[in-house]
Design a protein around this motif. Structure first.
Motif, PDB file in Angstrom:
ATOM      1  N   VAL A   1       0.852  -1.190   0.000  1.00 12.71           N
ATOM      2  CA  VAL A   1       0.000   0.000   0.000  1.00 12.71           C
ATOM      3  C   VAL A   1       0.887   1.240   0.000  1.00 12.71           C
ATOM      4  O   VAL A   1       1.897   1.300   0.709  1.00 12.71           O
ATOM      5  CB  VAL A   1      -0.918   0.018   1.243  1.00 12.71           C
ATOM      6  N   MET A   2       0.529   2.220  -0.817  1.00 11.22           N
ATOM      7  CA  MET A   2       1.247   3.492  -0.824  1.00 11.22           C
ATOM      8  C   MET A   2       0.444   4.538  -0.063  1.00 11.22           C
ATOM      9  O   MET A   2      -0.721   4.795  -0.384  1.00 11.22           O
ATOM     10  CB  MET A   2       1.507   3.972  -2.254  1.00 11.22           C
ATOM     11  N   TRP A   3       1.069   5.120   0.946  1.00 12.51           N
ATOM     12  CA  TRP A   3       0.488   6.248   1.682  1.00 12.51           C
ATOM     13  C   TRP A   3       1.157   7.516   1.164  1.00 12.51           C
ATOM     14  O   TRP A   3       2.386   7.612   1.114  1.00 12.51           O
ATOM     15  CB  TRP A   3       0.738   6.098   3.181  1.00 12.51           C
ATOM     16  N   ILE A   4       0.351   8.492   0.766  1.00 10.80           N
ATOM     17  CA  ILE A   4       0.868   9.697   0.119  1.00 10.80           C
ATOM     18  C   ILE A   4       0.019  10.895   0.517  1.00 10.80           C
ATOM     19  O   ILE A   4      -1.193  10.761   0.760  1.00 10.80           O
ATOM     20  CB  ILE A   4       0.874   9.510  -1.423  1.00 10.80           C
ATOM     21  N   LYS A   5       0.647  12.045   0.592  1.00  5.24           N
ATOM     22  CA  LYS A   5      -0.104  13.264   0.904  1.00  5.24           C
ATOM     23  C   LYS A   5      -1.279  13.409  -0.053  1.00  5.24           C
ATOM     24  O   LYS A   5      -1.127  13.308  -1.266  1.00  5.24           O
ATOM     25  CB  LYS A   5       0.792  14.500   0.799  1.00  5.24           C
ATOM     26  N   GLY A   6      -2.465  13.621   0.520  1.00  7.60           N
ATOM     27  CA  GLY A   6      -3.664  13.737  -0.299  1.00  7.60           C
ATOM     28  C   GLY A   6      -3.805  15.094  -0.948  1.00  7.60           C
ATOM     29  O   GLY A   6      -2.999  16.014  -0.742  1.00  7.60           O
ATOM     30  N   SER A   7      -4.838  15.240  -1.729  1.00  2.88           N
ATOM     31  CA  SER A   7      -5.087  16.469  -2.479  1.00  2.88           C
ATOM     32  C   SER A   7      -5.262  17.660  -1.538  1.00  2.88           C
ATOM     33  O   SER A   7      -6.026  17.601  -0.579  1.00  2.88           O
ATOM     34  CB  SER A   7      -6.342  16.302  -3.342  1.00  2.88           C
ATOM     35  N   GLY A   8      -4.548  18.740  -1.834  1.00  3.75           N
ATOM     36  CA  GLY A   8      -4.717  19.990  -1.106  1.00  3.75           C
ATOM     37  C   GLY A   8      -4.039  20.059   0.239  1.00  3.75           C
ATOM     38  O   GLY A   8      -4.249  21.008   0.984  1.00  3.75           O
ATOM     39  N   GLY A   9      -3.229  19.084   0.587  1.00  4.61           N
ATOM     40  CA  GLY A   9      -2.599  19.064   1.902  1.00  4.61           C
ATOM     41  C   GLY A   9      -1.322  19.887   1.974  1.00  4.61           C
ATOM     42  O   GLY A   9      -0.852  20.456   0.995  1.00  4.61           O
TER      43      GLY A   9
END
Length: 702
Positions: free
Chosen positions: A65-73
């Motif tokens: 699973v890739m955890w990544i900064k979401g949109s607009g963060g």
């Protein structure tokens, strides 16, 4: 611990050790300390990720699973709720259905089919840029030092020579699925590289652990910054030497106080904007240089910079020491500049638009440069205006670095337009919450350290305004400031000591408001006190104090505020907190009641005079507001109880019972009445009186 000169090493082994075994927590820690250094990336800029094994809730099997900064963060303030979590293999499988760069926007909707944690943030457009690289931890940052090289004419050559092939290069391309595939191809063509420079855009670095990734990022940025520093030493006068010397700090502030409301008025021609000013030494070096006229029209290169600062700034043609006292003359000089900027922006839109482009947005500049003085920025709220200024300083750093090592190159206008009016960016804007009623408005409430004034200021802030808190009592003001900052954030609040009987303090308070926010929109004359005595017991000192605070204070604040409101030329509101006692005669009240009567009629006179400037003046008449009121802390309560022949503790019930509604009046009730006047539904109403007294028939207007 490693030492660096151009970036801050913030890694704490004790904190990191406490997070061992939780790669997502380490991702957040790394992100936060990277985002804490504006030389590494600015607010909202950049992206970070990690890849971990998780148990699939559907199959109970381990999946990547890739955890990544979401949109607009924002990585500096990132929390787990701001991350997007995706099945990595599903994301990579999207390559099987990818139809080419002409259709890459359709891939964003397919990201939703890859989501692992259904409660996580929506994935950003940068998601495939991380997904197609195999590394456990990845940083995508926008450090000024790296972008300076990336945005220079010879950036690709410089990168290859500086890093001896250990950093790859990918030419400028708008972020998206195709750019992710290009990063993958770059890595495959250059095995063993430790990062990739994106032309005009930023930097990708990685590592097998959160710490390795962090150190790799710092090392690459430090190398870039050291190279730039050495280049500055070889090339004197990077910006073509200084054309002028700045005014002194005091002189700069004096010019800002005079000019900011005028600029704000021009920039608010489509919607009210909040201003920000900075005279940072990097700004002054740029705007005072011979190369300003050549470089400023080029605009910025990095998309994150550009999206917040617009296609280019507006450079004022005013002399730094020019007398700005004649508002009409200053407006006459600036009108053609703003008209020209709006025309330029419209031509830019018309020449670059596509059939499905969103409608043209606000044509006014975001960044305004005043050589010898500083930089103004204007946006929907204070935070956005401040961040825009920070991003333009980043752009200045980039221009300086690029000019030192080669020649600065900005994004082509069509590329810039395709970012600014990208349908995906438009969709993001449409998803943002609707603006509140007072968004873009600046409010000053006199005596806002407690009681009615504090309640009014709080209501205004809740409705989206920025507030100028003030009080004569420093301790009370400090406590109020702490409460407001916690509730609304530092950008929404400023404080200033203010005695409304002191003309110099009023001038100082309004100057502070202009320096902080660019002007003023709503003034609530609330500061007051009460004295209840018989005619025989009233002293001249009592009389003078009441008339000084209530009558002269309202006049002086209104007079000083009017000059700013007129300079802005976008209308405004003045609300005067008067009293039921302005209309009703009662015992032991000759000084207070007559002063309130003077306040009431002064309000009507002000409304009659200021209507032509679209400045509305209205009145709220409270009665018997006991809760948290500073008035009742003195002898007023005892005086009124004596006048009515009752005990002090019986006053609230006594006041309520004498009203038609049998209601106790609270500070929040007065605040709501003020908002009714200024909230937008009564913009064609002035000279009115709104009684908030529970219904006192004697106070009916007739």
């Amino acid at each position: 611990m490693k030492t660096y000169k151009h970036v801050n090493y913030l890694w704490d082994d004790k904190i990191a050790q406490s997070l061992q075994g939780d790669e997502v927590a380490l991702l957040l820690y790394r992100s936060n300390i990277l985002g804490a250094d504006l030389r590494i990336t600015n607010y909202g800029g950049g992206n970070t990720s990690c890849k971990v094994l998780e148990k699939d809730p559907l199959t109970d099997e381990s999946v990547e699973v890739m955890w990544i900064k979401g949109s607009g963060g924002d990585i500096g303030t990132l929390k787990k709720s701001g991350l997007a979590a995706l099945y990595l293999q599903r994301l990579r499988n999207l390559e099987n259905v990818y139809r080419g760069i002409e259709y890459e926007d359709e891939m964003v909707a397919l990201f939703n089919h890859c989501i692992f944690d259904l409660s996580s943030k929506a994935p950003s457009i940068d998601t495939p840029l991380h997904g197609f690289l195999p590394f456990k931890h990845i940083d995508h940052l926008h450090p000024d030092a790296a972008i300076a090289i990336a945005a220079s004419k010879d950036g690709k050559r410089i990168t290859a020579e500086l890093f001896k092939g250990s950093i790859g290069w990918v030419d400028w391309q708008r972020p998206g699925f195709d750019l992710g595939l290009q990063l993958k191809a770059c890595l495959e063509a250059n095995p063993g590289i430790k990062g990739i420079m994106l032309g005009s855009h930023g930097l990708f670095t990685w590592g097998d652990t959160a710490y390795d990734c962090y150190i790799n990022s710092l090392d690459v940025i430090e190398t870039c910054a050291t190279y730039l520093e050495q280049s500055y030493g070889k090339k004197n006068n990077v910006f073509g030497s200084q054309k002028m010397v700045s005014l002194s700090k005091a002189e700069r502030n004096a010019q800002v106080v005079k000019l900011a409301p005028i600029l704000r008025g021009f920039c608010s021609s489509e919607r009210h904007m909040i201003g920000h000013f900075t005279d940072d030494e990097r700004v002054l070096e740029f705007i005072n240089s011979n190369d300003l006229d050549r470089l400023a029209p080029l605009g910025t290169s990095c998309p994150d910079h550009f999206l917040r600062t617009k296609i280019q700034p507006l450079v004022l043609n005013l002399d730094k020491s020019e007398c700005l006292d004649n508002v009409a003359e200053v407006k006459r000089k600036l009108e053609p500049l703003f008209a020209g900027y709006r025309e330029m922006y419209a031509q830019y839109y018309d020449s670059c638009k596509h059939e499905n482009s969103p409608a043209i947005r606000d044509k006014n500049p975001v960044i305004v440069l005043y050589p010898g003085v500083g930089l103004f920025s204007f946006a929907k709220d204070k935070q956005t205006a401040r961040v825009a200024a920070e991003f333009y300083i980043n752009a200045i750093n980039v221009m300086k670095g690029a000019e030192a090592v080669s020649e600065y190159t900005a994004l082509p206008r069509q590329e810039a337009f395709d970012i600014e009016y990208w349908l995906l960016e438009e969709a993001k804007l449409q998803r943002m919450p609707k603006s509140k009623a007072l968004s873009g408005k600046i409010v000053l409430v006199t005596g806002s350290g407690g009681g009615i004034g504090k309640a009014i200021a709080k209501k205004m802030a809740q409705e989206g305004a920025v507030v100028v808190l003030n009080d004569i009592n420093a301790d009370r003001l400090a406590s109020c400031e702490e409460e407001f900052v916690e509730a609304f954030g530092r950008d929404a609040v400023m404080t200033t000591l203010l005695d409304v009987t002191n003309e110099e303090q009023i001038k100082h308070a309004l100057n502070d408001a202009v320096l902080a926010f660019g002007g003023i929109d709503i003034v609530v004359n609330n500061a007051g006190l009460s004295i209840s005595k018989t005619i025989e017991d009233h002293t001249q000192e009592d009389w003078d104090l009441l008339y000084d605070v209530l009558v002269k204070g309202q006049f002086l604040v209104t007079q000083a505020s009017t000059a700013i409101l007129k300079a802005q030329n976008i209308g405004g509101d003045i609300v005067n907190i008067v009293s039921k006692n302005a209309l009703v005669s009662g015992p032991n009240n000759i000084g207070y009641g007559s002063a309130k009567g003077a306040q009431l009629h002064m309000s009507r006179l002000s409304a009659a005079e200021l209507g032509a400037a679209k400045i509305r003046v209205n009145v709220v008449n409270p009665d018997a507001v006991i809760s948290d009121s500073n008035i009742w802390a003195g002898g007023w309560a005892a005086g009124r109880a004596k006048a009515y022949g009752i005990k002090i503790e019986e006053l609230p019930a006594y006041y309520a019972k004498r009203t038609l509604l049998n209601e106790i009046i609270l500070p929040e009730d007065i605040a709501n009445a003020c908002f009714a006047h200024v909230g937008g539904l009564l913009n064609k109403s002035t000279g009115n009186i709104l009684n908030v007294d529970g219904g006192v028939a004697m106070a009916f207007l007739r």
